[in-house]
Design an enzyme around this catalytic site. Structure first.
Site, PDB file in Angstrom:
ATOM      1  N   SER A  52       0.841  -1.193   0.000  1.00 57.68           N
ATOM      2  CA  SER A  52       0.000   0.000   0.000  1.00 57.68           C
ATOM      3  C   SER A  52       0.874   1.240   0.000  1.00 57.68           C
ATOM      4  O   SER A  52       2.088   1.165  -0.108  1.00 57.68           O
ATOM      5  CB  SER A  52      -0.917   0.017   1.222  1.00 57.68           C
ATOM      6  OG  SER A  52      -0.129  -0.039   2.399  1.00 57.68           O
ATOM      7  N   THR A 107      -1.474   1.221  -6.514  1.00 56.39           N
ATOM      8  CA  THR A 107      -1.644   0.627  -5.197  1.00 56.39           C
ATOM      9  C   THR A 107      -2.879   1.274  -4.580  1.00 56.39           C
ATOM     10  O   THR A 107      -3.745   1.760  -5.299  1.00 56.39           O
ATOM     11  CB  THR A 107      -0.368   0.789  -4.330  1.00 56.39           C
ATOM     12  OG1 THR A 107      -0.512   0.032  -3.125  1.00 56.39           O
ATOM     13  CG2 THR A 107      -0.048   2.232  -4.021  1.00 56.39           C
ATOM     14  N   TYR A 108      -2.976   1.266  -3.260  1.00 57.65           N
ATOM     15  CA  TYR A 108      -4.105   1.898  -2.586  1.00 57.65           C
ATOM     16  C   TYR A 108      -3.596   2.652  -1.365  1.00 57.65           C
ATOM     17  O   TYR A 108      -2.503   2.394  -0.869  1.00 57.65           O
ATOM     18  CB  TYR A 108      -5.165   0.860  -2.197  1.00 57.65           C
ATOM     19  CG  TYR A 108      -4.638  -0.209  -1.268  1.00 57.65           C
ATOM     20  CD1 TYR A 108      -4.755  -0.082   0.119  1.00 57.65           C
ATOM     21  CD2 TYR A 108      -4.012  -1.342  -1.766  1.00 57.65           C
ATOM     22  CE1 TYR A 108      -4.253  -1.057   0.972  1.00 57.65           C
ATOM     23  CE2 TYR A 108      -3.510  -2.320  -0.926  1.00 57.65           C
ATOM     24  CZ  TYR A 108      -3.640  -2.167   0.449  1.00 57.65           C
ATOM     25  OH  TYR A 108      -3.137  -3.120   1.285  1.00 57.65           O
ATOM     26  N   GLY A 160       5.382  -2.634   1.107  1.00 62.03           N
ATOM     27  CA  GLY A 160       5.382  -3.875   0.345  1.00 62.03           C
ATOM     28  C   GLY A 160       6.207  -3.758  -0.924  1.00 62.03           C
ATOM     29  O   GLY A 160       7.256  -3.111  -0.950  1.00 62.03           O
ATOM     30  N   ALA A 161       5.717  -4.372  -2.000  1.00 59.25           N
ATOM     31  CA  ALA A 161       6.457  -4.389  -3.267  1.00 59.25           C
ATOM     32  C   ALA A 161       6.758  -2.986  -3.781  1.00 59.25           C
ATOM     33  O   ALA A 161       7.779  -2.762  -4.440  1.00 59.25           O
ATOM     34  CB  ALA A 161       5.671  -5.176  -4.316  1.00 59.25           C
ATOM     35  N   ALA A 162       5.902  -2.011  -3.467  1.00 59.86           N
ATOM     36  CA  ALA A 162       6.128  -0.627  -3.915  1.00 59.86           C
ATOM     37  C   ALA A 162       7.430  -0.060  -3.358  1.00 59.86           C
ATOM     38  O   ALA A 162       8.017   0.849  -3.951  1.00 59.86           O
ATOM     39  CB  ALA A 162       4.955   0.255  -3.510  1.00 59.86           C
TER      40      ALA A 162
END
EC number: 4.1.1.11
Length: 116
Positions: free
Chosen positions: A25, A57-58, A73-75
């Site tokens: 996120s 993402t959000y 996360g992945a971001a």
């Protein structure tokens, strides 16, 4: 016919943290979320000005007044602390219902992610 328009934007925010191990996120100071007409859990497009990365993402809630902008996360692989990003939301509207003078909410921030 429906068209997709920019609804809101936080322009040139500074990434304050990147947490690879957090569930994915983007954490955003709630003062900025509100000012840009965004919502928690709303889908956002993120553009990293420093490296050109673009991703979706959000939003999750960040502490009000903190200036927090954290890639989670992945971001976290797509940016780092100090990078400048643009956070954008979109809306789908009926083309004939969009006012001619429609203006999305754009929030410009300073180096501490405070609204200018």
């Amino acid at each position: 016919m429906q068209i997709t328009v920019m609804k809101g934007k936080i322009h040139r925010a500074t990434v304050t943290d990147a947490d690879l191990n957090y569930e994915g996120s983007l954490t955003v100071d709630m003062d900025l979320v509100d000012a840009a007409g965004m919502r928690v859990y709303e889908k956002v497009s993120v553009v990293n000005i420093n490296n050109g990365a673009r991703f979706e993402t959000y939003i999750i809630e960040g502490k009000r007044g903190s200036g927090e902008i954290c890639l989670n996360g992945a971001a976290a692989r797509l940016g780092m602390k100090g990078d400048k990003i643009i956070v954008i939301t979109y809306a789908q509207v009926e083309e004939n219902e969009l006012p001619i003078d429609y203006i999305p909410k754009v929030v410009h921030v300073d180096e501490n992610n405070r609204k200018r």
